[in-house]
Scaffold this motif. Structure first.
Motif, PDB file in Angstrom:
ATOM      1  N   ARG A  38      37.542  43.281  40.065  1.00  0.00           N
ATOM      2  CA  ARG A  38      38.345  42.613  39.294  1.00  0.00           C
ATOM      3  C   ARG A  38      38.904  41.896  38.700  1.00  0.00           C
ATOM      4  NH1 ARG A  38      41.238  47.448  38.472  1.00  0.00           N
ATOM      5  NH2 ARG A  38      39.236  48.493  37.052  1.00  0.00           N
ATOM      6  N   SER A  39      39.143  41.265  39.769  1.00  0.00           N
ATOM      7  CA  SER A  39      40.155  39.804  39.746  1.00  0.00           C
ATOM      8  C   SER A  39      39.406  38.381  40.208  1.00  0.00           C
ATOM      9  CB  SER A  39      40.969  39.868  41.487  1.00  0.00           C
ATOM     10  OG  SER A  39      41.745  38.499  40.966  1.00  0.00           O
ATOM     11  N   SER A  40      37.935  38.893  40.791  1.00  0.00           N
ATOM     12  CA  SER A  40      37.149  37.484  40.973  1.00  0.00           C
ATOM     13  C   SER A  40      36.486  37.893  39.463  1.00  0.00           C
ATOM     14  CB  SER A  40      36.086  38.125  41.613  1.00  0.00           C
ATOM     15  OG  SER A  40      36.726  38.160  42.850  1.00  0.00           O
ATOM     16  N   LEU A  41      36.495  39.008  38.689  1.00  0.00           N
ATOM     17  CA  LEU A  41      35.366  38.826  37.345  1.00  0.00           C
ATOM     18  C   LEU A  41      36.218  38.088  36.477  1.00  0.00           C
ATOM     19  CD1 LEU A  41      33.571  42.110  37.615  1.00  0.00           C
ATOM     20  CD2 LEU A  41      32.236  40.053  37.676  1.00  0.00           C
ATOM     21  N   LYS A  42      37.943  38.591  36.281  1.00  0.00           N
ATOM     22  CA  LYS A  42      38.508  38.177  35.504  1.00  0.00           C
ATOM     23  C   LYS A  42      38.573  36.857  35.613  1.00  0.00           C
ATOM     24  CE  LYS A  42      41.740  41.558  34.391  1.00  0.00           C
ATOM     25  NZ  LYS A  42      42.628  42.276  34.505  1.00  0.00           N
ATOM     26  N   LYS A  43      38.746  35.813  36.923  1.00  0.00           N
ATOM     27  CA  LYS A  43      38.307  34.089  36.959  1.00  0.00           C
ATOM     28  C   LYS A  43      37.330  34.095  36.104  1.00  0.00           C
ATOM     29  CE  LYS A  43      42.119  35.147  40.856  1.00  0.00           C
ATOM     30  NZ  LYS A  43      42.413  35.057  41.896  1.00  0.00           N
ATOM     31  N   GLY A  44      36.232  34.558  36.045  1.00  0.00           N
ATOM     32  CA  GLY A  44      35.235  34.330  36.185  1.00  0.00           C
ATOM     33  C   GLY A  44      33.912  33.842  36.968  1.00  0.00           C
ATOM     34  N   ASN A  45      34.739  34.204  38.417  1.00  0.00           N
ATOM     35  CA  ASN A  45      33.415  33.880  39.471  1.00  0.00           C
ATOM     36  C   ASN A  45      32.755  34.735  39.297  1.00  0.00           C
ATOM     37  OD1 ASN A  45      34.933  31.289  40.222  1.00  0.00           O
ATOM     38  ND2 ASN A  45      36.974  32.998  41.382  1.00  0.00           N
TER      39      ASN A  45
END
Length: 106
Positions: free
Chosen positions: A82-89
């Protein structure tokens, strides 16, 4: 028909020793802590931290490969994705006989 099943089994098992790149995470129906992951592999990938058997599942039905996780490990992996995807990664998960590592990736 044998060729079809051979290709199906090859596709399911070709994921071992591979990097799974997660680009999206959506709820798996009404379940609160189960998500379908959009990845770079053709198989359905689900991270399920709600069912009796928790972990990462690649494929469906009897052909599925399951990477079992403790509840804390499962919740941690979901949070990191979730954290990676929120950062656009993307979020990359290295799998072999088990989950070797996971990290945010480009």
């Amino acid at each position: 028909m044998k060729l079809f099943f051979g290709l199906l089994i090859f596709t399911v098992f070709s994921v071992s020793a591979e990097e799974i790149r997660v680009s999206r995470m959506t709820k798996d129906g009404p379940l609160e802590r189960s998500f379908v992951l959009k990845t770079n592999i053709p198989n359905k990938v689900v991270i399920d931290c709600q069912s009796f058997i928790q972990g990462l599942r690649i494929g469906e039905f009897e052909e599925a490969i399951n990477y079992l996780l403790d509840p804390e490990e499962c919740e941690g992996l979901q949070g990191r994705i979730r954290s990676s995807l929120k950062k656009g990664n993307f979020h990359c998960i290295d799998v072999d006989q088990d989950i070797r590592s996971d990290r945010s990736c480009i």
